[in-house]
Design a protein around this motif. Structure first.
Motif, mmCIF file in Angstrom:
data_model
loop_
_atom_site.group_PDB
_atom_site.id
_atom_site.type_symbol
_atom_site.label_atom_id
_atom_site.label_comp_id
_atom_site.label_asym_id
_atom_site.label_seq_id
_atom_site.Cartn_x
_atom_site.Cartn_y
_atom_site.Cartn_z
ATOM 1 N N TYR A 353 49.185 30.456 14.854
ATOM 2 C CA TYR A 353 48.153 31.461 15.311
ATOM 3 C C TYR A 353 47.441 31.917 13.967
ATOM 4 C CZ TYR A 353 49.820 31.795 20.015
ATOM 5 O OH TYR A 353 50.301 31.329 21.414
ATOM 6 N N VAL A 354 48.147 32.258 12.853
ATOM 7 C CA VAL A 354 47.294 32.652 11.793
ATOM 8 C C VAL A 354 46.236 31.465 11.154
ATOM 9 C CG1 VAL A 354 47.602 33.287 9.135
ATOM 10 C CG2 VAL A 354 49.207 34.394 10.973
ATOM 11 N N GLU A 355 46.653 30.338 11.399
ATOM 12 C CA GLU A 355 45.685 29.229 10.903
ATOM 13 C C GLU A 355 44.669 28.973 11.738
ATOM 14 O OE1 GLU A 355 45.982 24.703 9.231
ATOM 15 O OE2 GLU A 355 47.888 25.689 9.615
ATOM 16 N N TYR A 356 45.002 28.965 13.128
ATOM 17 C CA TYR A 356 43.857 28.560 14.058
ATOM 18 C C TYR A 356 43.125 29.707 14.759
ATOM 19 C CZ TYR A 356 45.963 24.002 12.853
ATOM 20 O OH TYR A 356 46.414 22.991 12.213
ATOM 21 N N GLY A 357 43.919 30.804 14.711
ATOM 22 C CA GLY A 357 43.367 31.902 15.498
ATOM 23 C C GLY A 357 44.022 32.429 16.718
ATOM 24 N N TYR A 358 44.625 33.584 16.782
ATOM 25 C CA TYR A 358 45.408 34.290 17.643
ATOM 26 C C TYR A 358 44.879 34.011 19.094
ATOM 27 C CZ TYR A 358 49.028 36.715 14.867
ATOM 28 O OH TYR A 358 50.024 36.772 13.938
ATOM 29 N N HIS A 359 45.860 33.403 20.000
ATOM 30 C CA HIS A 359 45.487 33.149 21.538
ATOM 31 C C HIS A 359 46.345 33.974 22.373
ATOM 32 C CE1 HIS A 359 42.964 30.003 19.825
ATOM 33 N NE2 HIS A 359 42.539 29.793 20.970
ATOM 34 N N ILE A 360 46.294 35.073 22.661
ATOM 35 C CA ILE A 360 47.097 35.884 23.304
ATOM 36 C C ILE A 360 46.967 35.838 24.964
ATOM 37 C CG2 ILE A 360 47.763 38.293 23.530
ATOM 38 C CD1 ILE A 360 48.041 37.728 20.856
ATOM 39 N N THR A 361 47.945 35.503 25.597
ATOM 40 C CA THR A 361 47.864 35.302 27.047
ATOM 41 C C THR A 361 48.683 36.117 27.829
ATOM 42 O OG1 THR A 361 49.643 33.585 26.980
ATOM 43 C CG2 THR A 361 47.352 32.903 26.631
ATOM 44 N N LYS A 362 48.255 36.253 29.029
ATOM 45 C CA LYS A 362 49.143 37.101 30.081
ATOM 46 C C LYS A 362 48.755 36.702 31.445
ATOM 47 C CE LYS A 362 50.822 41.840 31.389
ATOM 48 N NZ LYS A 362 50.593 43.227 30.857
ATOM 49 N N ALA A 363 49.768 36.092 32.204
ATOM 50 C CA ALA A 363 49.502 35.537 33.516
ATOM 51 C C ALA A 363 50.673 36.233 34.362
ATOM 52 C CB ALA A 363 49.773 34.082 33.460
ATOM 53 N N SER A 364 50.140 36.364 35.833
ATOM 54 C CA SER A 364 51.127 36.700 36.615
ATOM 55 C C SER A 364 50.545 36.681 38.107
ATOM 56 C CB SER A 364 51.515 38.543 36.614
ATOM 57 O OG SER A 364 52.712 38.752 37.521
ATOM 58 N N TYR A 365 51.308 37.172 39.139
ATOM 59 C CA TYR A 365 50.545 36.982 40.703
ATOM 60 C C TYR A 365 50.848 38.025 41.570
ATOM 61 C CZ TYR A 365 55.565 35.685 41.170
ATOM 62 O OH TYR A 365 56.890 35.465 41.367
ATOM 63 N N PHE A 366 50.333 37.807 42.586
ATOM 64 C CA PHE A 366 50.588 38.701 43.551
ATOM 65 C C PHE A 366 50.774 37.904 44.940
ATOM 66 C CE2 PHE A 366 48.181 41.646 41.386
ATOM 67 C CZ PHE A 366 48.488 42.862 41.645
ATOM 68 N N ILE A 367 52.053 38.323 45.868
ATOM 69 C CA ILE A 367 52.177 37.469 46.949
ATOM 70 C C ILE A 367 51.345 38.110 48.261
ATOM 71 C CG2 ILE A 367 54.202 36.948 48.555
ATOM 72 C CD1 ILE A 367 55.950 37.177 46.030
ATOM 73 N N CYS A 368 50.891 36.896 48.841
ATOM 74 C CA CYS A 368 50.085 37.318 50.248
ATOM 75 C C CYS A 368 50.414 36.464 51.071
ATOM 76 C CB CYS A 368 48.722 37.548 49.784
ATOM 77 S SG CYS A 368 47.675 37.940 51.314
ATOM 78 N N HIS A 369 51.024 36.598 52.291
ATOM 79 C CA HIS A 369 51.225 35.450 53.299
ATOM 80 C C HIS A 369 50.191 35.152 54.270
ATOM 81 C CE1 HIS A 369 55.441 34.999 52.015
ATOM 82 N NE2 HIS A 369 55.440 36.292 51.786
ATOM 83 N N ASP A 370 48.920 35.911 54.223
ATOM 84 C CA ASP A 370 47.991 35.800 55.213
ATOM 85 C C ASP A 370 46.877 35.146 54.603
ATOM 86 O OD1 ASP A 370 46.305 36.105 57.090
ATOM 87 O OD2 ASP A 370 45.726 38.376 56.809
ATOM 88 N N PRO A 371 46.406 33.957 54.847
ATOM 89 C CA PRO A 371 45.397 33.260 54.502
ATOM 90 C C PRO A 371 44.139 33.975 54.682
ATOM 91 C CG PRO A 371 46.777 31.666 55.600
ATOM 92 C CD PRO A 371 47.342 33.137 55.780
ATOM 93 N N ASN A 372 44.065 34.635 55.564
ATOM 94 C CA ASN A 372 42.570 35.432 56.059
ATOM 95 C C ASN A 372 42.252 36.412 54.676
ATOM 96 O OD1 ASN A 372 41.652 33.756 58.033
ATOM 97 N ND2 ASN A 372 43.115 35.098 59.688
ATOM 98 N N THR A 373 43.410 37.173 54.535
ATOM 99 C CA THR A 373 43.329 38.240 53.588
ATOM 100 C C THR A 373 42.809 37.647 52.182
ATOM 101 O OG1 THR A 373 45.238 39.478 54.826
ATOM 102 C CG2 THR A 373 44.782 40.028 52.438
ATOM 103 N N ILE A 374 43.580 36.327 51.677
ATOM 104 C CA ILE A 374 43.195 35.947 50.601
ATOM 105 C C ILE A 374 41.680 35.629 50.806
ATOM 106 C CG2 ILE A 374 43.484 33.721 49.317
ATOM 107 C CD1 ILE A 374 46.561 33.928 50.233
ATOM 108 N N LYS A 375 41.327 35.007 51.736
ATOM 109 C CA LYS A 375 40.032 34.420 51.861
ATOM 110 C C LYS A 375 38.808 35.831 51.590
ATOM 111 C CE LYS A 375 37.007 31.309 54.220
ATOM 112 N NZ LYS A 375 36.213 31.144 55.700
ATOM 113 N N LYS A 376 39.420 36.691 52.218
ATOM 114 C CA LYS A 376 38.611 38.215 52.280
ATOM 115 C C LYS A 376 38.516 38.734 50.668
ATOM 116 C CE LYS A 376 39.219 40.330 56.528
ATOM 117 N NZ LYS A 376 40.516 41.022 57.281
ATOM 118 N N LEU A 377 39.537 38.772 50.063
ATOM 119 C CA LEU A 377 39.618 39.062 48.785
ATOM 120 C C LEU A 377 38.527 38.244 47.884
ATOM 121 C CD1 LEU A 377 43.072 39.835 46.674
ATOM 122 C CD2 LEU A 377 41.159 38.470 45.531
ATOM 123 N N PHE A 378 38.650 36.909 47.926
ATOM 124 C CA PHE A 378 37.856 35.836 47.155
ATOM 125 C C PHE A 378 36.277 36.093 47.553
ATOM 126 C CE2 PHE A 378 41.593 34.288 45.584
ATOM 127 C CZ PHE A 378 41.433 33.937 44.380
#
Length: 496
Positions: A353-378
């Motif tokens: 990271y010092v040589e090539y530049g810091y790359h700080i990442t963070k990933a996670s998720y939410f659970i949703c069982h309803d495809p219609n809700t997912i579609k609405k969100l997007f």
């Protein structure tokens, strides 16, 4: 699982097609390996991986040794629809026993795999003499025997296996989720064993042995579990460094490539820019990286490495898919080599990271069982400030670019058309922020999840990683509050 595999074999053999059926459970990467090694026309893997046993998956590889993409997926679907009535003898799997068309590749393939793997062993004498101890867990899956063989091929002493998890058990009795991607919860027994025998590095495969998680004991006494992006940085740096030592001719760089998926860290891009090789990103999933790698190899290019943040690594291009067996032993050699310089994996990661530049990442998720809700969100994100307007800010963070791979829109391109392939059947939007952060929201192809991936890339120089982490955490909090709106959409947060 074996019954399902035998039924699949029956389908082919009753039609006169020769089949190589493994007589015992096998790591997923051995199937694409066998397709290329024996020049077969397709490969099938029956596995639930880290999902419940009743969720058995059916993974298909084409004759190029990579997972199927269009048009083959559509061709197979069409063939299924035209043959909904099972053929005669479809359920009579006893017909394959004694058939001259049935072969068992198990023993020869394991031997061939280890021979090919040997070409990626760069420091045999270091491996022989290392004092570093390793713990390995296959998390009730298939990895144990194969990782032991890989260690032998590299002249290592055998890693210490977590006894309660080394044998296959589809009930996964010792873990809540048998996916090492979930982090520390899966590694409880590994930590205990490593502390007991004073091992410094833990290698954990998922049940079908195509993924790898790595943890290292820190000087503080704490265990550090590396993220998929961090291990991707370490393995990418290692494979390039090892290759460069053998290939001093600078002109070889122009034909050398690394790949990662679009939601993974861009650290390989930073290394490629400085070192002079090529970096390409693909859509999420190894089916895209495997197919692209094969295209490049067929053009005479050299593909050194490909990875995705979901702890998937392709360290050896003789398997055009993620492979947790080769990644485990190559990580062991990297750690052993660093130990001769009195360096840990964590210290080397910091040096990268010092040589090539810091790359700080963070990933996670939410659970949703309803495809219609997912579609609405997007759809809400696509019509944020009135119809067909994407958001211009997320909380206090200003947005400078949008790429929507569901609709094919990308405002960074002159014609506003995305370069990567688009798919209307899955949701995926990437936001680029003025502060250099990139955030992608997408649906999972296999689970009821809406995932997000964020990264803050700093140029090489005197960046303060703690300040970068703080800024990324603030942005992630804004992303969750304004774009996910978990209360409004009744989303369930990832269980810690």
């Amino acid at each position: 699982m074996m019954g399902f595999a035998r039924l699949a074999a029956t389908t082919f053999i009753t039609q006169g097609v020769p089949v190589y059926l493994f007589s015992d459970i096998t790591p997923t990467p051995f199937v694409p390996y066998t397709v290329l090694r024996l020049k077969l026309c397709a490969g099938l893997m029956i596995t639930a991986s880290h999902n419940p046993k009743q969720d058995n998956g059916y993974k298909v590889y084409w004759d190029n040794g990579a997972q199927i993409i269009s048009p083959h997926d559509k061709g197979i679907s069409h063939a299924i629809e035209e043959n909904l009535e099972p053929w005669p003898q479809a359920w009579e799997d006893s017909v394959i026993d004694g058939s001259p068309l049935l072969h068992d590749p198990s023993a020869s393939i394991q031997k061939d795999y280890c021979e090919d793997l040997n070409k990626f062993c760069f420091h045999r004498s270091v491996n022989r003499e290392t004092k570093l101890k390793f713990v390995h867990t296959s998390v009730h899956g298939v990895g144990h025997r194969f990782v032991q063989s890989a260690f032998r091929a590299f002249d290592f002493a055998a890693p210490e296996a977590v006894p309660e998890q080394k044998d296959p058990d589809p009930e996964f009795p010792t873990v809540k989720y048998p996916n090492p991607e979930e982090g520390e919860g899966v590694l409880t027994l590994s930590f205990a064993l490593a502390d007991k025998i004073k091992a410094k590095v833990i290698l954990a495969n998922d049940p079908d042995a195509d993924r790898l998680a790595v943890a290292e004991k820190q000087d503080s006494g704490e265990w550090r579990v590396f993220s998929g992006n961090e291990l991707g940085a370490l393995l990418g740096w290692w494979l390039f460094t090892s290759w460069k030592e053998k290939n001093q001719d600078p002109s070889a760089l122009k034909d050398t490539y690394m790949l990662s998926s679009t939601v993974s860290s861009k650290i390989l891009r930073a290394i490629a820019l400085k070192e002079g090789f090529h970096f390409e990103e693909t859509l999420t999933g190894f089916k895209w990286m495997g197919n692209r790698a094969k295209q490049l190899i067929d053009q005479g290019k050299n593909v050194l490495f490909a990875f995705e943040e979901a702890i998937g690594y392709m360290c050896c291009p003789f398997v055009l898919d993620k492979d947790g067996v080769s990644a485990a032993v190559i990580t062991a050699e990297l750690a052993s080599f660093l130990a001769t310089k009195n360096l840990s994996l964590s210290q080397q990661l910091k040096a990268i990271y010092v040589e090539y530049g810091y790359h700080i990442t963070k990933a996670s998720y939410f659970i949703c069982h309803d495809p219609n809700t997912i579609k609405k969100l997007f759809e809400n994100l696509r019509n944020y400030d009135g119809k067909n307007n994407y958001p211009k800010t997320c909380g206090k963070f200003e947005i400078s670019g949008i790429r929507d791979l569901t609709t094919g829109y990308d405002d960074s391109q002159p014609d506003n058309k995305a370069v990567l392939p688009t798919s209307k059947s899955s949701q995926m939007i990437t936001f680029t922020f003025v502060n250099g952060c990139v955030a992608t929201m997408r649906t999972s192809g296999t689970e009821p999840k809406i995932k997000y991936y964020t990264e803050l890339c700093a140029p090489p120089g005197n960046s303060d990683p703690e300040q970068l982490k703080k800024e990324l955490n603030e942005l992630v909090a804004a992303l969750e509050e304004y774009f996910f709106q978990p209360q409004k959409y009744n989303l369930q947060a990832k269980a810690e």
